[in-house]
Write a protein that holds these residues in place. Structure first.
Motif, mmCIF file in Angstrom:
data_model
loop_
_atom_site.group_PDB
_atom_site.id
_atom_site.type_symbol
_atom_site.label_atom_id
_atom_site.label_comp_id
_atom_site.label_asym_id
_atom_site.label_seq_id
_atom_site.Cartn_x
_atom_site.Cartn_y
_atom_site.Cartn_z
ATOM 1 N N ARG A 120 105.593 -20.210 71.660
ATOM 2 C CA ARG A 120 105.769 -18.815 72.059
ATOM 3 C C ARG A 120 105.525 -18.613 73.546
ATOM 4 O O ARG A 120 106.048 -17.661 74.128
ATOM 5 C CB ARG A 120 104.812 -17.924 71.258
ATOM 6 C CG ARG A 120 105.017 -18.015 69.750
ATOM 7 C CD ARG A 120 104.191 -16.985 69.020
ATOM 8 N NE ARG A 120 104.579 -15.626 69.407
ATOM 9 C CZ ARG A 120 104.010 -14.526 68.924
ATOM 10 N NH1 ARG A 120 103.031 -14.639 68.039
ATOM 11 N NH2 ARG A 120 104.416 -13.333 69.325
ATOM 12 N N ALA A 121 104.737 -19.499 74.144
ATOM 13 C CA ALA A 121 104.438 -19.374 75.582
ATOM 14 C C ALA A 121 104.536 -20.749 76.223
ATOM 15 O O ALA A 121 103.520 -21.410 76.449
ATOM 16 C CB ALA A 121 103.062 -18.762 75.778
ATOM 17 N N PRO A 122 105.763 -21.239 76.496
ATOM 18 C CA PRO A 122 105.945 -22.581 77.057
ATOM 19 C C PRO A 122 105.247 -22.777 78.399
ATOM 20 O O PRO A 122 105.012 -23.915 78.812
ATOM 21 C CB PRO A 122 107.470 -22.697 77.211
ATOM 22 C CG PRO A 122 108.033 -21.670 76.272
ATOM 23 C CD PRO A 122 107.042 -20.561 76.261
ATOM 24 N N GLU A 123 104.939 -21.686 79.073
ATOM 25 C CA GLU A 123 104.292 -21.821 80.382
ATOM 26 C C GLU A 123 102.836 -22.258 80.264
ATOM 27 O O GLU A 123 102.208 -22.642 81.265
ATOM 28 C CB GLU A 123 104.382 -20.507 81.149
ATOM 29 C CG GLU A 123 103.530 -19.352 80.601
ATOM 30 C CD GLU A 123 104.189 -18.641 79.425
ATOM 31 O OE1 GLU A 123 103.604 -17.675 78.907
ATOM 32 O OE2 GLU A 123 105.303 -19.060 79.042
ATOM 33 N N LEU A 124 102.276 -22.216 79.063
ATOM 34 C CA LEU A 124 100.895 -22.637 78.881
ATOM 35 C C LEU A 124 100.749 -24.131 79.151
ATOM 36 O O LEU A 124 101.647 -24.928 78.867
ATOM 37 C CB LEU A 124 100.423 -22.339 77.459
ATOM 38 C CG LEU A 124 100.115 -20.878 77.114
ATOM 39 C CD1 LEU A 124 99.739 -20.760 75.632
ATOM 40 C CD2 LEU A 124 98.992 -20.346 77.982
ATOM 41 N N ASN A 125 99.600 -24.496 79.693
ATOM 42 C CA ASN A 125 99.290 -25.905 79.911
ATOM 43 C C ASN A 125 98.573 -26.433 78.677
ATOM 44 O O ASN A 125 97.601 -25.842 78.207
ATOM 45 C CB ASN A 125 98.405 -26.054 81.157
ATOM 46 C CG ASN A 125 98.246 -27.505 81.569
ATOM 47 O OD1 ASN A 125 98.219 -28.396 80.729
ATOM 48 N ND2 ASN A 125 98.137 -27.738 82.869
ATOM 49 N N LEU A 126 99.047 -27.555 78.153
ATOM 50 C CA LEU A 126 98.450 -28.116 76.947
ATOM 51 C C LEU A 126 96.959 -28.396 77.129
ATOM 52 O O LEU A 126 96.178 -28.291 76.183
ATOM 53 C CB LEU A 126 99.188 -29.404 76.555
ATOM 54 C CG LEU A 126 98.714 -30.091 75.265
ATOM 55 C CD1 LEU A 126 98.876 -29.167 74.070
ATOM 56 C CD2 LEU A 126 99.474 -31.387 75.037
ATOM 57 N N ARG A 127 96.563 -28.722 78.337
ATOM 58 C CA ARG A 127 95.154 -29.036 78.595
ATOM 59 C C ARG A 127 94.246 -27.846 78.296
ATOM 60 O O ARG A 127 93.083 -28.017 77.903
ATOM 61 C CB ARG A 127 94.961 -29.487 80.036
ATOM 62 C CG ARG A 127 95.661 -30.793 80.376
ATOM 63 C CD ARG A 127 95.480 -31.143 81.850
ATOM 64 N NE ARG A 127 96.267 -32.309 82.213
ATOM 65 C CZ ARG A 127 95.833 -33.558 82.112
ATOM 66 N NH1 ARG A 127 94.606 -33.786 81.690
ATOM 67 N NH2 ARG A 127 96.611 -34.564 82.450
#
Length: 302
Positions: free
Chosen positions: A139-146
């Motif tokens: 839903r929010a691809p801009e999030l950083n997985l870290r």
């Protein structure tokens, strides 16, 4: 003025002409209890204690389920994280640098709720990812997985399960990374692994409500086969000729081929079928993932 010190009050026994003696502490236990303890002393070893529990069940003093749990508590006291952990080479890990589709596919295939995440080398665990948190990236691809990672809990192989269970509860953790004496990753252990040493197998997503079906087709076309499925049923589904006269279940046949009960993630090739252990509990395999092997023959891989 008298030269003698004042005399102490006369005790009743002195007044009766009997020599005085210090009072003895009274044993609060009854004579019957002391006699029973003398004739039947308590167990002085773990083996004797477990035998006593079995005798108590035989005399209907405790229920079978209670005996199993009590035995689990007793045995767990002498076990460590290294005894129960999933070995490093069989751990399902996520690469922090892997693309989202690859991560999602691995999460769906393995069906775990928590995953250790590594960076660079596989033994460089940098955090724990909750499977449900991965959906946030969709839903929010801009999030950083870290930013979705949770700090890992590291414990030594020698950590006792009693102490580890307390640590799980105090830290509100469900998974720990086990490290060896050299500080390298040796495996992982979950709170479910510890609790199952006490209560036995805990029902999970692999268990069926009716308990009758034993072979299912998975989304990728492979088969999920119960460890207690009859060899005849496996032969019928896969059109094979596995020996049914010497073994009652497919789990027994696979354990015979390996020489021991296989652990989660291990693979055994038998007559063109590859049996991969999906779930093993209580000294037995509950579920296999069965696919066609690359080549025929009884080849053992791990």
């Amino acid at each position: 003025m008298s030269d003698h010190p004042p005399s102490r009050p006369q005790r009743a026994d002195r007044q009766a002409g009997q020599p005085w003696s210090a009072p003895r502490p009274k044993d609060a236990r009854s004579l019957f209890v002391r006699l029973v303890e003398f004739l039947s002393p308590g167990p002085d070893s773990t083996a004797e204690l477990i035998k006593t529990l079995a005798d108590a069940e035989h005399r209907d003093l405790i229920e079978p389920e209670s005996r199993v749990m009590l035995e689990g508590v007793i045995r767990m006291a002498g076990m460590t994280a290294g005894d129960v952990m999933v070995a490093f080479k069989r751990m399902d890990l996520l690469d922090i640098d892997a693309p989202y589709d690859e991560l999602l596919g691995q999460v769906i295939e393995t069906a775990h709720s928590r995953f250790p995440v590594f960076e660079g080398q596989r033994d460089n665990i940098i955090g724990i990812l909750m499977a449900k948190d991965l959906l946030k990236l969709q839903r929010a691809p801009e999030l950083n997985l870290r930013t979705l990672l949770r700090p890992p809990l590291f414990v030594p192989e020698s950590k006792g399960l009693n102490e580890l269970l307390r640590e799980f509860r105090s830290n509100r953790s469900h998974l720990a990374i086990v490290i060896d004496e050299f500080g390298k990753t040796a495996g992982l252990i979950t709170i479910e692994d510890v609790l199952e040493e006490i209560v036995g197998e805990i029902e999970d997503e692999f268990d069926d409500e009716d308990g009758d079906a034993s072979i299912f087709t998975l989304a990728d076309g492979s088969q999920r086969v119960a460890g207690d499925a009859s060899i005849d049923s496996v032969n019928e589904v896969f059109e094979t000729s596995l020996p049914a006269e010497d073994f009652d279940t497919i789990g027994g046949l696979v354990a015979h081929e390996l020489g021991r009960v296989p652990r989660r993630g291990e693979q055994v090739d038998i007559q063109g079928l590859r049996f991969t252990v999906m779930l093993a509990r209580g000294g037995a395999v509950r579920w296999f993932k069965v696919t066609r092997a690359l080549s025929d023959g009884d080849t053992l891989t791990s």
